[in-house]
Design a protein around this motif. Structure first.
Motif, PDB file in Angstrom:
ATOM      1  N   SER A  17     -87.539 -52.338  25.373  1.00 27.12           N
ATOM      2  CA  SER A  17     -87.784 -52.854  26.714  1.00 27.12           C
ATOM      3  C   SER A  17     -89.272 -52.938  27.013  1.00 27.12           C
ATOM      4  O   SER A  17     -89.738 -53.882  27.644  1.00 27.12           O
ATOM      5  N   THR A 100     -85.829 -41.189  24.012  1.00 26.92           N
ATOM      6  CA  THR A 100     -84.638 -41.841  24.551  1.00 26.92           C
ATOM      7  C   THR A 100     -83.559 -41.988  23.493  1.00 26.92           C
ATOM      8  O   THR A 100     -83.769 -42.635  22.460  1.00 26.92           O
ATOM      9  N   HIS A 106     -74.796 -46.145  26.833  1.00 20.90           N
ATOM     10  CA  HIS A 106     -75.421 -45.190  27.736  1.00 20.90           C
ATOM     11  C   HIS A 106     -76.725 -44.658  27.130  1.00 20.90           C
ATOM     12  O   HIS A 106     -76.872 -44.577  25.914  1.00 20.90           O
ATOM     13  N   TYR A 107     -77.638 -44.257  28.028  1.00 25.37           N
ATOM     14  CA  TYR A 107     -78.926 -43.724  27.617  1.00 25.37           C
ATOM     15  C   TYR A 107     -79.048 -42.260  28.027  1.00 25.37           C
ATOM     16  O   TYR A 107     -78.498 -41.835  29.052  1.00 25.37           O
ATOM     17  N   ILE A 134     -88.624 -40.702  36.310  1.00 26.87           N
ATOM     18  CA  ILE A 134     -87.246 -40.898  36.777  1.00 26.87           C
ATOM     19  C   ILE A 134     -87.234 -41.014  38.301  1.00 26.87           C
ATOM     20  O   ILE A 134     -86.585 -41.908  38.860  1.00 26.87           O
ATOM     21  N   GLY A 137     -88.031 -44.355  39.782  1.00 27.69           N
ATOM     22  CA  GLY A 137     -87.108 -45.456  39.548  1.00 27.69           C
ATOM     23  C   GLY A 137     -87.420 -46.317  38.342  1.00 27.69           C
ATOM     24  O   GLY A 137     -86.988 -47.476  38.284  1.00 27.69           O
ATOM     25  N   PHE A 139     -86.262 -46.086  35.295  1.00 27.27           N
ATOM     26  CA  PHE A 139     -85.178 -46.273  34.340  1.00 27.27           C
ATOM     27  C   PHE A 139     -83.875 -46.707  35.015  1.00 27.27           C
ATOM     28  O   PHE A 139     -83.655 -46.444  36.200  1.00 27.27           O
ATOM     29  N   VAL A 140     -83.010 -47.348  34.248  1.00 27.06           N
ATOM     30  CA  VAL A 140     -81.641 -47.577  34.702  1.00 27.06           C
ATOM     31  C   VAL A 140     -80.956 -46.219  34.811  1.00 27.06           C
ATOM     32  O   VAL A 140     -81.472 -45.223  34.301  1.00 27.06           O
ATOM     33  N   PRO A 141     -79.789 -46.143  35.463  1.00 24.31           N
ATOM     34  CA  PRO A 141     -79.096 -44.852  35.505  1.00 24.31           C
ATOM     35  C   PRO A 141     -78.891 -44.313  34.091  1.00 24.31           C
ATOM     36  O   PRO A 141     -78.326 -44.971  33.221  1.00 24.31           O
ATOM     37  N   VAL A 343     -83.260 -49.782  28.790  1.00 26.59           N
ATOM     38  CA  VAL A 343     -83.401 -48.530  29.534  1.00 26.59           C
ATOM     39  C   VAL A 343     -84.308 -48.652  30.744  1.00 26.59           C
ATOM     40  O   VAL A 343     -84.231 -47.849  31.674  1.00 26.59           O
ATOM     41  N   VAL A 344     -85.160 -49.676  30.783  1.00 26.50           N
ATOM     42  CA  VAL A 344     -86.074 -49.841  31.914  1.00 26.50           C
ATOM     43  C   VAL A 344     -85.381 -50.614  33.022  1.00 26.50           C
ATOM     44  O   VAL A 344     -84.774 -51.667  32.782  1.00 26.50           O
ATOM     45  N   ALA A 345     -85.475 -50.096  34.235  1.00 26.97           N
ATOM     46  CA  ALA A 345     -84.831 -50.752  35.386  1.00 26.97           C
ATOM     47  C   ALA A 345     -85.540 -52.058  35.698  1.00 26.97           C
ATOM     48  O   ALA A 345     -86.763 -52.136  35.627  1.00 26.97           O
TER      49      ALA A 345
END
Length: 345
Positions: A17, A100, A106-107, A134, A137, A139-141, A343-345
């Protein structure tokens, strides 16, 4: 085959990402030579944005403005630049950033305790970096697994299929009370690994990480290892690095086959006020479609580029001037941490 139902630590050459970095500033150890090291960071981040996003941690708005101005002047792709204001002690994100893990869906942001390389330096803010990212914000959940056990990202190499390569010198310095079997259990549990390969030999003068593996030997695709060689019998490293090469030749893949080995050339000694600096070509960064490699202004730079290109076929090779980095005992890979795709929001 790698299962998609179990967590694993991806290989660095898998899709990403972004790359995470922290900009040096006057309150870090770079203060004495800040302008010099900013030239390396500018070149590095500009190169990253040719291929993917660079996420740059900045201490405050002033540091951000400085970084933005220098990167704009250098021609970095602004659409692939992202800044996050957060506190940090220093800029070695390979060791304080998230490790990671991924299972195909899932991560897990694995957050080992960072002790400033065994208590050598203050590291309280760096140890809180993952939690801070974290909270902002980035990262994704994802699961956040805090592990109260000292380990740095530069101390491990993953082939993406469950094998971890590391050095006994580094890990035994961090945990002198543990046996090799106990250490292996901690690594396999924390990294969801299947097996641990150890190197007992290999070091670089000027390296204060106690022989991080990313200064010595790196996994490459198709069961290959790229390693730092030394062909100068008069150099203090000659015996040790050749002993390491013999260890690597004796290692076997999970299928019981020898690894294909790529020896990197040896740069002539680089000294600063009489102190030898750790000029390793193994400390390169793989990004989407490219490999960014250290350049030291040495005749061996070109051969290092050729060896790394052979080990990572089909990728663009970009050399980054890294003499300013090794003044603080690390190089290009040490100041970066790749973030896997998604993994990055």
């Amino acid at each position: 085959m790698t299962s998609t139902t179990a967590l694993r630590l991806p290989a660095e050459w898998e899709a990403q990402s972004a790359v995470l970095l922290a900009w040096p500033h006057a309150d870090t150890d770079w203060a004495e030579r800040l302008a010099d090291v900013e030239t390396t960071y500018t070149a590095l981040i500009t190169a990253i944005t040719r291929f993917e996003t660079a996420i740059v941690c900045v201490a405050d708005a002033t540091v951000r403005a400085r970084a933005e101005n220098l990167l704009r002047e250098a021609g970095a792709d602004a659409a692939r630049l992202r800044f996050i204001e957060i506190e940090y002690d220093d800029t070695w994100l390979r060791d304080s950033g998230p490790i990671t893990l991924f299972d195909g869906k899932h991560y897990q942001l694995t957050d080992f305790r960072f002790t400033g390389w065994g208590g050598k330096f203050e590291a309280g803010r760096d140890d809180r970096l993952v939690q801070g990212l974290i909270a902002r914000g980035l990262f994704v959940p994802a699961a956040h697994r805090r592990i109260d056990w000292a380990l740095e990202g530069g101390g491990i190499e993953s082939d993406g299929a469950g094998t971890i390569l590391t050095t006994w010198k580094c890990l035994s310095q961090r945990h002198p009370q543990l046996s090799r079997a106990q250490m292996a259990r901690a690594l396999t549990d924390g990294l969801e690994a299947r097996r641990i390969l150890w190197l007992d030999r290999g070091y670089l003068e000027g390296d204060d990480t106690d022989a991080h593996i990313d200064t010595l030997a790196r996994f490459a695709p198709d069961d290959a290892i790229v390693y730092q060689g030394c062909d100068d019998p008069d150099d203090v490293h000659y015996a040790e690095l050749n002993a390491m090469a013999e260890e690597l030749a004796a290692l076997r893949t999970a299928d019981g086959k020898p690894y294909r080995l790529h020896a990197l050339p040896w740069a002539k000694p680089i000294r600063d006020d009489g102190r030898r600096l750790a000029a390793s070509y193994a400390n390169y960064l793989i990004v989407n479609g490219a490999v960014l490699i250290p350049g030291y202004g040495d005749p061996a730079d070109a051969e290092a580029a050729r060896v790394i290109a052979a080990a990572h076929p089909g990728r663009t090779i970009v050399q980054i001037p890294c003499r300013p980095l090794i003044w603080q005992n690390g190089s290009l890979h040490c100041v970066t941490m790749q973030l896997p795709k998604g993994v990055v929001a």
